[in-house]
Design an enzyme around this catalytic site. Structure first.
Site, mmCIF file in Angstrom:
data_model
loop_
_atom_site.group_PDB
_atom_site.id
_atom_site.type_symbol
_atom_site.label_atom_id
_atom_site.label_comp_id
_atom_site.label_asym_id
_atom_site.label_seq_id
_atom_site.Cartn_x
_atom_site.Cartn_y
_atom_site.Cartn_z
ATOM 1 N N ALA A 118 -14.666 -2.260 -14.859
ATOM 2 C CA ALA A 118 -14.549 -2.530 -16.294
ATOM 3 C C ALA A 118 -13.277 -1.963 -16.922
ATOM 4 O O ALA A 118 -13.308 -1.465 -18.038
ATOM 5 C CB ALA A 118 -15.789 -2.006 -17.035
ATOM 6 N N TYR A 156 -10.132 3.177 -2.952
ATOM 7 C CA TYR A 156 -9.750 1.832 -2.522
ATOM 8 C C TYR A 156 -8.687 1.160 -3.378
ATOM 9 O O TYR A 156 -7.949 0.310 -2.913
ATOM 10 C CB TYR A 156 -10.990 0.921 -2.477
ATOM 11 N N LYS A 157 -8.651 1.522 -4.639
ATOM 12 C CA LYS A 157 -7.750 0.812 -5.545
ATOM 13 C C LYS A 157 -6.917 1.791 -6.349
ATOM 14 O O LYS A 157 -7.139 2.979 -6.318
ATOM 15 C CB LYS A 157 -8.571 -0.045 -6.514
ATOM 16 N N ASP A 201 -17.319 -13.546 -4.319
ATOM 17 C CA ASP A 201 -15.992 -13.261 -3.745
ATOM 18 C C ASP A 201 -16.025 -12.063 -2.802
ATOM 19 O O ASP A 201 -15.045 -11.762 -2.136
ATOM 20 C CB ASP A 201 -14.953 -13.011 -4.865
ATOM 21 N N THR A 241 -15.766 -16.430 -11.038
ATOM 22 C CA THR A 241 -14.999 -17.283 -11.935
ATOM 23 C C THR A 241 -13.611 -17.526 -11.339
ATOM 24 O O THR A 241 -12.883 -16.564 -11.077
ATOM 25 C CB THR A 241 -14.863 -16.602 -13.312
ATOM 26 N N PRO A 242 -13.257 -18.800 -11.067
ATOM 27 C CA PRO A 242 -11.978 -19.057 -10.397
ATOM 28 C C PRO A 242 -10.821 -18.412 -11.156
ATOM 29 O O PRO A 242 -10.802 -18.388 -12.380
ATOM 30 C CB PRO A 242 -11.859 -20.589 -10.428
ATOM 31 N N GLY A 243 -9.863 -17.879 -10.386
ATOM 32 C CA GLY A 243 -8.657 -17.288 -11.000
ATOM 33 C C GLY A 243 -8.845 -15.826 -11.356
ATOM 34 O O GLY A 243 -7.893 -15.127 -11.642
ATOM 35 N N ASP A 277 23.404 19.225 -1.636
ATOM 36 C CA ASP A 277 22.202 19.556 -2.416
ATOM 37 C C ASP A 277 22.353 20.965 -2.997
ATOM 38 O O ASP A 277 21.679 21.900 -2.573
ATOM 39 C CB ASP A 277 20.984 19.461 -1.474
HETATM 40 C C1 SPV Z 1 14.090 18.071 -1.800
HETATM 41 O O1 SPV Z 1 13.564 17.036 -1.380
HETATM 42 O O2 SPV Z 1 15.174 18.082 -2.370
HETATM 43 C C2 SPV Z 1 13.411 19.349 -1.651
HETATM 44 C C3 SPV Z 1 12.465 19.549 -0.543
HETATM 45 O O3 SPV Z 1 13.700 20.252 -2.406
HETATM 46 S S1 SPV Z 1 13.356 20.232 0.781
HETATM 47 O O4 SPV Z 1 14.497 19.386 1.048
HETATM 48 O O5 SPV Z 1 12.460 20.308 1.904
HETATM 49 O O6 SPV Z 1 13.788 21.563 0.380
HETATM 50 MG MG MG Z 2 15.359 19.905 -3.594
#
Ligand code: SPV
Ligand code: MG
Length: 432
Positions: free
Chosen positions: A10, A43-44, A92, A122-124, A204
């Protein structure tokens, strides 16, 4: 008066369900078994409306007598509990993921001396059409933001995959795999500092500012609806973190994870232990408090990431910090390690769960990846992040195709590594 059981989600009240309810009411009082969020989540996708909202809608339908929660995807426990005279369902369910349920329902109703009524759907209006309509409705920042907390409540384990582009986000949005215990899909996305910077050709080291990262994250926001967890690196100084929190919330991001490191940040899986400088715990608590004070919604989450094990410190050190971060207001903790055995992580989980049964616990099993999701969940994890796999998978594929073209001096041989153009065009919704 006879009772007629009708199971339903629902989320959208469409003519198909109205037809079924009307037909049910001809046989007796309608007992609506309303699936809870957790029953559906196996499931969804999570429904748009929460259980209580859906309950209000169903209770107000003229032909519904009573609404009861159906706590499992299977009808069987409720049929045994309420022993209705009839259960009614659209036909269905003869094929697809409901076929197994249908068999169980026939068996149990025969045992209980009841009857199964099937009426033409109900189709659709079947679940596929339903899902498509949900995707095309899309989402709003507010709705997306709140979804992560709902998923943590509804699922034993929330499965998050790294996305670094609109295209990778689209794959995460739509990929499904039918398994014995339900349909497996990714619940949301990780905006990784590692893959985000790597896809820009940068290290990074917090060199990409939030405005630039958000600019690219917008590509993902524009073509997906699933919740996003943002890798906030160290979060910077508290005064800056406050702005990050507000910006993320405004854009509908569900959570930020900040790590308790200081100085020039190095990726946790890359830098040596000596290079990984831990921030004083109290300083980090201050940052958490500043972020929590700054957030506007109740649902946004600030998750504290413990780098003790990455910096060569003990589980004791991680635990001590974890407790102080939770006390400072962190909505969850992430524990990281590059130890392949997973022993340190398992030990931390065990001890953390002894202190806090419910505080969300996040794991990033990049190095200890022999453990299955089920095993990690049994340690106490709520969220698993696959932190870099979309980028790591695409890079060798690109190098392979490019090298083949160089080798042969033409692109014919590279075709076998490439997706046909037609499929690329069909990949993007609305591109045909
Ligand atoms: C990243 O995905 O940038 C993270 C996780 O900080 S890790 O690279 O494992 O440090
Ligand atoms: Mg990171």
């Amino acid at each position: 008066m006879k009772t007629v059981y009708v199971g339903m989600t629902a989320d959208i009240i469409h003519p198909g369900i109205i037809n079924i309810i009307r037909e049910a009411s001809r046989h007796g009082e309608v007992l609506a078994g309303l699936l809870t969020d957790s029953a559906i989540a196996a499931y969804k996708r999570l429904p748009y409306l929460a259980y209580e909202q859906r309950k209000q809608v169903v209770e107000s339908l003229r032909d519904v007598g009573r609404v009861v929660p159906q706590e499992e995807w299977s009808y069987v426990p409720n049929l045994k509990k309420y022993r209705p005279d009839f259960i009614i369902h659209g036909d269905d369910w003869k094929t697809g993921i409901l076929a197994r349920e249908r068999e169980d329902v026939f068996r149990v109703m025969a045992e209980l001396g009841g009857q199964v009524i099937e009426i033409p759907y109900t189709p659709g209006i079947n679940s596929t059409a339903f899902n498509e309509s949900v995707t095309s409705i899309g989402t709003t920042p507010d709705l997306r933001l709140k979804t992560l907390r709902r998923l943590i409540e509804a699922k034993p384990l929330v499965r998050i995959m790294e996305a670094h582009s609109g295209l990778s986000g689209l794959i995460i949005e739509s990929l499904e795999c039918l398994k014995d215990d339900g349909v497996h899909r990714f619940d949301g996305m990780w905006s990784s500092s590692l893959t985000d910077s790597a896809s820009k050709g940068k290290p990074d080291i917090e060199a990409v500012d939030i405005t630039t990262r958000l600019h690219d994250l917008t590509q993902i926001l524009e073509c997906t609806t699933k919740p996003i967890i943002y890798d906030g690196d160290t979060g910077g100084i508290p005064e800056h973190f406050v702005f990050t929190v507000r910006t993320l919330e405004r854009n509908g991001i569900s959570a930020v994870i900040i790590e308790d490191k200081t100085g020039l940040k190095k990726n946790s899986l890359f830098g040596t232990e000596v290079e990984q400088q831990l921030a004083p715990a109290e300083e980090f608590c201050e940052k958490i408090r500043a972020g929590k004070k700054a957030q506007v919604t109740r649902e946004f989450m600030i998750i504290a990431r413990l780098e003790s094990l990455i910096a060569g410190k003990s589980v004791d050190n991680a635990m001590e910090r974890a407790l102080s971060y939770v006390r400072a207001g962190a909505d969850g903790v992430m524990i990281h390690s590059k130890e392949k055995s997973g022993e340190d992580i398992r030990e931390f989980c065990r001890r953390f769960r002894r202190e806090y049964a419910k505080i969300p616990l996040v794991l990033v099993p990049t190095t200890y990846n022999r453990f299955t999701e089920k095993e990690l969940a049994s340690w106490g994890a709520n969220i698993i992040i696959y932190a870099n796999h979309m980028l790591r998978a695409s890079y060798p594929a690109m190098v392979n195709a490019a090298r083949t073209i160089l080798e042969y001096g033409r692109s014919k041989e590279a075709d076998e590594f490439c997706m046909p153009i037609k499929e690329i065009l069909e990949l993007i919704p609305g591109a045909k």
